[in-house]
Design an enzyme around this catalytic site. Structure first.
Site, short mmCIF file in Angstrom:
data_model
loop_
_atom_site.label_atom_id
_atom_site.label_comp_id
_atom_site.label_asym_id
_atom_site.label_seq_id
_atom_site.Cartn_x
_atom_site.Cartn_y
_atom_site.Cartn_z
N GLU A 95 62.08 29.77 119.69
CA GLU A 95 62.64 30.12 120.03
C GLU A 95 63.80 28.95 120.76
O GLU A 95 64.89 28.62 121.09
CB GLU A 95 62.65 31.30 120.95
CG GLU A 95 62.62 32.54 119.63
CD GLU A 95 61.91 33.65 120.41
OE1 GLU A 95 61.87 34.53 119.78
OE2 GLU A 95 61.05 33.76 121.34
N HIS B 86 71.54 33.74 101.26
CA HIS B 86 72.63 34.81 101.96
C HIS B 86 71.58 35.57 102.29
O HIS B 86 71.42 36.86 102.50
CB HIS B 86 73.50 35.87 101.07
CG HIS B 86 74.33 34.47 99.98
ND1 HIS B 86 76.28 34.27 100.59
CD2 HIS B 86 74.04 34.23 98.93
CE1 HIS B 86 76.15 33.32 99.42
NE2 HIS B 86 75.48 33.82 98.49
N LYS C 178 51.56 41.36 122.01
CA LYS C 178 52.81 40.51 121.97
C LYS C 178 52.16 39.38 121.87
O LYS C 178 51.34 38.79 121.98
CB LYS C 178 53.99 40.73 123.10
CG LYS C 178 54.76 41.73 122.19
CD LYS C 178 55.53 42.20 121.46
CE LYS C 178 56.34 40.77 120.90
NZ LYS C 178 58.32 41.55 122.07
#
Ligand code: ARG
Length: 459
Positions: A291, A157, A284
């Site tokens: 992705e 979870h 970044k």
């Protein structure tokens, strides 16, 4: 060199829109090698059966080899004039050797021809995919081996659950890929059935030697029903399903890499060579590759859904709808190949932050289950032990402490059975070591699994 193979019964010219709309040459040109190989086998068989003479057979075979060479070197104009790859190959053949070339299609239809070509194509794809899966499995085993002693929190979870070995976590993906391999090999069994001889739908009036063609093209068996054979695309669906499950696995791994390389987790870092930056935010470093893999999973599922939907309303036998099978097949095949290849390389560039992981296992009560098991060993029924440890967790949370920070006196307040040896039980590394049963995260078990995995890869 226009003219259609089916022009005889038509009085009017085909509308140019129809030529464009109907043509599949744009994409089925990819099948040219399979198409020519299949034609050669068909031709040899016609020769063997005396339907073609020896001379005719060798002339056709030589000309087909030349067509292949020209296609290899992009020397043929591949455009809509040809409708599809089968037409292109046959017309070029006829252009080379004249009316003799017109004999090749004896006992054959494009319906069984395309089924044959696609089966051979899928067969090749599966072989390549199996190798790529292996490469990726090897990357995983290498990572697991290199990080054998690293412990990190295991999650359920997305909540910290129990400590596990990083190698164990990585090898979970090895298992998924192992099932993927099995699924593709299983798909191969149903793909490797030879449809030629089914002709348009009812079989042929010629006594074709189907077994000979099957042998020559390395098929395990010949199809048993001509109507099924020209309209069966189950093997493509099997392939697309196998590809979808594979992508789902790659996507889950991608998701973990993305999470782990976030500042919040900080467990892993993908090397610069496999990341990209931002055009506005100078700091970044983005995990675009995982992705994209996660993103491409959607299109492979789409390929599967598209073909399932195309097939669902089709009466027997061949229908032109089925021409739609190719673009989804090619798309899925290209996508899994690209994703497997880049993932296998990217994994080699992943490094893990051992300190971050070591500090992560210190909090979150990862040892709670082991504490309950400890109490069971001291004689408490498991349900009572669970209850006791639950209360201890609650107390520690209120005190803003970890379990190991409670004094023995405080612990004894919850259960008289707790003794000094409890602290050793609470050490996360020892929690891992206690799980030396088959399939568990114990270091000996994991070491064995790595060795087994290596052996499997050598096969
Ligand atoms: N391009 C067609 C396909 O991919 C080949 C088979 C055509 N057969 C036919 N009867 N029109 O399905």
């Amino acid at each position: 060199m226009g003219g259609k193979f089916w022009g005889g019964r038509f009085k009017e010219e085909t509308n140019t829109l129809v030529d464009q709309f109907n043509a599949s040459i744009d994409f089925d040109r990819r099948l040219y090698e399979q198409d020519i190989k299949g034609s050669m086998a068909h031709c040899r068989m016609l020769g063997e059966k005396g339907i073609l003479s020896e001379d005719e057979t060798s002339t056709i075979l030589e000309a087909l080899a030349e067509v292949k060479r020209e296609l290899d070197h992009n020397e043929l104009p591949v455009d809509e004039e040809y409708e599809d790859i089968h037409t292109l190959v046959e017309k070029t053949l006829i252009e080379k050797i004249g009316p003799l070339g017109e004999k090749l299609h004896t006992g054959r239809s494009r319906n069984d021809q395309v089924a044959l070509d696609v089966r051979m194509y899928v067969r090749d794809c599966i072989q390549r995919t199996l190798q790529r899966i292996k490469d990726m499995q090897e990357s995983l085993v290498n990572l697991a081996e290199k990080n054998q002693d690293v412990v990190l929190p295991g999650y359920t979870h997305m909540q910290r659950a129990q400590p596990v070995l990083l190698a164990h976590h990585l090898l979970a993906y090895f298992e998924m890929l192992r099932r993927d391999s099995a699924r593709f090999r299983d798909t191969l069994l149903r793909t490797n059935v030879m449809p030629l001889g089914s002709a348009a739908l009812a079989g042929s009036t010629f006594a074709l030697d189907r077994d000979m063609v099957a042998r020559e093209l390395a098929f395990d068996e010949v199809s048993r029903n001509s109507m099924d054979a020209v309209s069966d695309r189950d093997f493509i669906l099997d392939f697309l399903f196998s590809a979808s499950v594979l992508m789902m696995h790659l996507s889950r791994l991608s998701e973990e890499l993305i999470l782990w390389s976030s500042q919040e987790f900080g467990f892993a870092s993908i090397s610069d060579a496999f990341c990209t930056g931002s055009s506005i935010m100078p700091q970044k470093k983005n995990p675009d590759i995982p992705e994209l893999i996660r993103g491409k999973t959607g299109r492979v599922y789409g390929d599967l859904m598209a073909l399932l939907t195309t097939m669902k309303g089709l009466p027997l036998s061949y229908n032109k709808d089925m021409q739609e099978d190719k673009e989804v097949l090619f798309d899925a095949a290209d996508t899994i190949e690209a994703c497997l290849t880049i993932m296998a390389s990217l994994l080699k560039s992943v490094s893990f932050d051992r300190e971050r992981m070591a500090s992560a296992i210190q909090s979150g009560f990862l040892e709670a289950t082991d504490l309950a098991d400890y109490l069971v060993r001291k004689g408490l029924p498991f349900r009572q032990a669970h209850e006791v440890v639950g209360k201890m967790v609650l107390f520690a949370l209120q005190e803003k402490k970890e379990m190991r920070d409670l004094s023995l006196e405080q612990m004894k307040g919850f259960s008289r059975q707790i003794e000094e040896d409890v602290y050793e039980w609470l050490d996360p590394a020892s929690c891992v070591k206690r799980r030396e049963l088959p399939g568990g995260t114990g270091p000996e078990q994991v070491k064995e699994r790595i060795a087994e995995a290596r052996k499997e890869l050598k096969k």
